[in-house]
Design an enzyme around this catalytic site. Sequence first.
Site, PDB file in Angstrom:
ATOM      1  N   CYS A 398      -4.592  26.590  -1.523  1.00 38.23           N
ATOM      2  CA  CYS A 398      -3.827  25.390  -0.899  1.00 38.23           C
ATOM      3  C   CYS A 398      -2.327  25.300  -0.717  1.00 38.23           C
ATOM      4  O   CYS A 398      -2.032  26.411   0.039  1.00 38.23           O
ATOM      5  CB  CYS A 398      -4.190  24.291  -1.800  1.00 38.23           C
ATOM      6  SG  CYS A 398      -4.336  22.740  -0.925  1.00 38.23           S
ATOM      7  N   HIS A 525      -9.941  24.339  -2.507  1.00 41.95           N
ATOM      8  CA  HIS A 525      -9.755  24.819  -3.892  1.00 41.95           C
ATOM      9  C   HIS A 525     -11.181  25.466  -4.347  1.00 41.95           C
ATOM     10  O   HIS A 525     -11.866  24.774  -4.801  1.00 41.95           O
ATOM     11  CB  HIS A 525      -9.418  23.603  -4.654  1.00 41.95           C
ATOM     12  CG  HIS A 525      -8.227  22.928  -4.600  1.00 41.95           C
ATOM     13  ND1 HIS A 525      -7.144  23.427  -5.319  1.00 41.95           N
ATOM     14  CD2 HIS A 525      -7.777  22.141  -3.549  1.00 41.95           C
ATOM     15  CE1 HIS A 525      -6.187  22.884  -4.970  1.00 41.95           C
ATOM     16  NE2 HIS A 525      -6.298  22.167  -3.667  1.00 41.95           N
ATOM     17  N   GLU A 527     -11.580  27.042  -7.060  1.00 43.92           N
ATOM     18  CA  GLU A 527     -11.973  26.905  -8.389  1.00 43.92           C
ATOM     19  C   GLU A 527     -13.028  25.844  -8.919  1.00 43.92           C
ATOM     20  O   GLU A 527     -13.604  25.790  -9.957  1.00 43.92           O
ATOM     21  CB  GLU A 527     -10.659  26.673  -9.202  1.00 43.92           C
ATOM     22  CG  GLU A 527      -9.914  25.429  -8.801  1.00 43.92           C
ATOM     23  CD  GLU A 527      -8.815  25.397  -7.690  1.00 43.92           C
ATOM     24  OE1 GLU A 527      -9.163  26.178  -6.615  1.00 43.92           O
ATOM     25  OE2 GLU A 527      -7.949  24.694  -7.548  1.00 43.92           O
TER      26      GLU A 527
HETATM   27  N1  GLN Z   1       1.301  19.889  -0.906  1.00 48.76           N
HETATM   28  C1  GLN Z   1       0.156  20.483  -0.028  1.00 48.76           C
HETATM   29  C2  GLN Z   1      -0.435  19.590   0.707  1.00 48.76           C
HETATM   30  O1  GLN Z   1      -0.353  18.463   0.768  1.00 48.76           O
HETATM   31  C3  GLN Z   1      -0.748  21.390  -0.976  1.00 48.76           C
HETATM   32  C4  GLN Z   1      -1.486  20.618  -1.604  1.00 48.76           C
HETATM   33  C5  GLN Z   1      -2.434  21.407  -2.799  1.00 48.76           C
HETATM   34  O2  GLN Z   1      -1.777  22.362  -3.009  1.00 48.76           O
HETATM   35  N2  GLN Z   1      -3.343  20.677  -3.589  1.00 48.76           N
HETATM   36  O3  GLN Z   1      -0.932  20.163   1.752  1.00 48.76           O
END
Ligand code: GLN
Length: 599
Positions: A398, A525, A527
């Site tokens: 992310c 994600h 995970e």
């Molecule tokens: N801050 C980034 C976004 O909003 C990444 C978010 C995250 O890593 N969950 O896109």
Amino acid sequence: MKYVLVTGGVVSGLGKGVTASSIGVILKACGLRVTSIKIDPYLNTDAGTMSPFEHGEVFVLDDGGEVDLDLGNYERFLDIKLTRDNNITTGKIYQAVIDKERRGDYLGKTVQVVPHITDAIQEWIERVAMIPVDGKEGPADVCVIELGGTIGDIESMPFIEALGQFSYRVGADNFCLIHVSLVPVLSVVGEQKTKPTQHSVRGLRSLGLTPNILACRSTKELEENVKAKLCQFCHVSAENIISLYDVSNIWHVPLLLKDQKAHEAILKALNLIGVANEPALVEWKSRAELSDMLHEPVRIAMVGKYTGLSDSYLSVLKALLHASVACHMKLFIEWIPSSDLEDATAKENPESYKAAWNLLKGADGVLVPGGFGDRGVQGKIIAAKYARENKIPFLGICLGMQIAVIEFTRSVLGLQDANSTEFDPNTSNPCVIFMPEGSKTHMGGTMRLGSRRTYFQVADCLSAKLYGNKSFIDERHRHRYEVNPDMVAQLEDAGLSFTGKDESGQRMEIVELSSHPFYVGVQFHPEFKSRPGKPSALFLGLIAAACGQLDAVLKKSGTKTTAMSNGTSAIKSHQYGNADKTPNWSLGVVYSNGNGVHC
Ligand code: GLN
């Protein structure tokens, strides 16, 4: 529907979530279908607004629910997929009741905690317990309900009242209460003390709930005379007192329950004797034992905001662990606070700077997890650059993927001010931009949450191979910003491949560097969907690349076997945990700060 309620007494942090999940595991191993509900008595409607550095990670479900991390434990232990409604909070219940009141549904009555809130809780539980979560049709056989907090907390009172009424309503044969309590040892005399448990059981009874089973957390196995005392003072029979002592890793907990015949006590209370089988836990046992025997290290640098609470990245750690066990490697996590890698730290705090760089240079792989806000971003960019240039296996999740793109744009395209508009709204080279799925003017609810589909763009890319050559995958998301589609062609020309995109082709989901042994960034994600015995494909790729097993993994991907080496040499058991007398269930991971983690 049969219900198992798990409550906690004396102190928080006893491992109630792991106990409740493990109860689910043994019931499932008896052939029953199990679902679960977590009750969090706080006022927040969900965990989405809660700081992971205070409360642990925000776990994300397929339906986009942002929930307590205990739901992650249930999903992993029971291999199920829960819904946002499986996490009940005071906020959700009150909101539902107030909405009803505003609609005039209470027909002029005074709306009160009893009966309106307590009825709403019971209706919610009955409704949610019926939702199938294991991919099969029809409701489960048993619903495990975990009540967060400790008996006696003011905010859990309406739930206790509701659950007392509920136990009466569903009948004794359909309700089993397991109370998880603490049996501390006073170091002066070394004696196991029962008084805290006695008090907490008394508190429970005074609130109208009677425990069927006591699960006592302690550092060592309960002594017989201690059990006898608990029997006498808590009015629970000896076979219903389970000793949950410290074990080397949490996969042993279902085995502890089985060895002490906890399943028999539960099945008896639920009138299921003869209906369910003996628990089959062969796979759990071999995995728990294998995990203890692993000794060959794989060192992963976690470059993020580290504030001492490893629960902030719980699912990432578990996914790394699942992958390491599959590769028969002992996982070592090197926590690197990203800002320590920055030049400013070299001047202000040379010791921390040196320590951070030593850890990074000693790592076999680098992981930059998700995150929000610009603190430490520069350090993460430095780590991504180091991994790219030195061909160290790298996984960016992310924010970690966005970091990899920013770093590449700056270093390879030479656009020094390239940035995400999250960190610099005025950058002239916005390589990561705000791309809401819905309204562009309305900030609330603009997060892209839950399961979304990613289509592989190139059949023979690393990520497609790791995912078993599927044409698409579904993974969970939680973000607002995304790679700027207008810069993709330029980045691809310079060697960065966008190997996974959404159905529109506008949202970049996976980025890879084909000139690197393992350099992968994902907007989702992975995970959250990793399971013991079924590690997430990309985590398996990272660990395998970090320990020289990537080719073997790629050959085997698509088949069910995940163990990669014979791993039988030089068996040495690792015990991690604190030396003091606080019960502590280790995850079986070693941290660079010297501590184990309890769950
Ligand atoms: N801050 C980034 C976004 O909003 C990444 C978010 C995250 O890593 N969950 O896109």
